[in-house]
Design a protein around this motif. Structure first.
Motif, PDB file in Angstrom:
ATOM      1  N   HIS A 135      35.011  31.545  49.000  1.00 40.57           N
ATOM      2  CA  HIS A 135      36.385  31.737  48.517  1.00 40.57           C
ATOM      3  C   HIS A 135      36.981  30.484  47.898  1.00 40.57           C
ATOM      4  N   LEU A 136      36.128  29.633  47.367  1.00 39.99           N
ATOM      5  CA  LEU A 136      36.615  28.508  46.571  1.00 39.99           C
ATOM      6  C   LEU A 136      37.374  29.062  45.366  1.00 39.99           C
ATOM      7  N   LEU A 137      36.814  30.096  44.754  1.00 41.91           N
ATOM      8  CA  LEU A 137      37.476  30.836  43.685  1.00 41.91           C
ATOM      9  C   LEU A 137      37.640  32.264  44.173  1.00 41.91           C
ATOM     10  N   HIS A 138      38.861  32.774  44.152  1.00 40.92           N
ATOM     11  CA  HIS A 138      39.159  34.101  44.696  1.00 40.92           C
ATOM     12  C   HIS A 138      40.027  34.858  43.702  1.00 40.92           C
ATOM     13  N   CYS A 139      39.623  36.084  43.377  1.00 40.52           N
ATOM     14  CA  CYS A 139      40.375  36.924  42.444  1.00 40.52           C
ATOM     15  C   CYS A 139      40.728  38.237  43.127  1.00 40.52           C
ATOM     16  N   ARG A 140      41.904  38.745  42.832  1.00 40.38           N
ATOM     17  CA  ARG A 140      42.342  40.031  43.363  1.00 40.38           C
ATOM     18  C   ARG A 140      43.006  40.815  42.245  1.00 40.38           C
ATOM     19  N   LEU A 141      42.640  42.082  42.135  1.00 37.17           N
ATOM     20  CA  LEU A 141      43.212  42.975  41.133  1.00 37.17           C
ATOM     21  C   LEU A 141      43.612  44.252  41.852  1.00 37.17           C
TER      22      LEU A 141
END
Length: 86
Positions: free
Chosen positions: A57-63
């Motif tokens: 989760h260093l980079l986390h995206c949510r849509l």
């Protein structure tokens, strides 16, 4: 004289292996994603949620989708980089 040369080569070798290890970690670490959707086409009520993360989760995206409106969040180290909500 020789031991100084060997020490310099050892330090250079450690640095090169560290860079190579980091590059391999970045290239081959899997992307984790989860998605779920519900809806009724006749009533045009659609809801959905998609989450994706990379490198612990260093980079986390949510849509997410609510009644045909699309919202999103992109975070790097937990800090919001881009969002559909201002």
């Amino acid at each position: 004289m020789v031991h100084i040369l060997l020490l310099i080569l050892k330090i250079i070798g450690i640095i090169v292996l560290s860079i190579l290890g980091l590059a391999l970690l970045i290239l081959f670490f899997p992307i984790i994603y989860v998605g779920k959707a519900n809806g009724n086409i006749e009533e045009k009520k659609i809801t959905g949620n998609i989450r994706a993360g990379w490198l612990f989760h260093l980079l986390h995206c949510r849509l997410w989708i609510e009644n045909t409106e699309i919202h999103y969040n992109i975070r790097l180290l937990g800090i919001k980089i881009k969002s559909s909500e201002t």
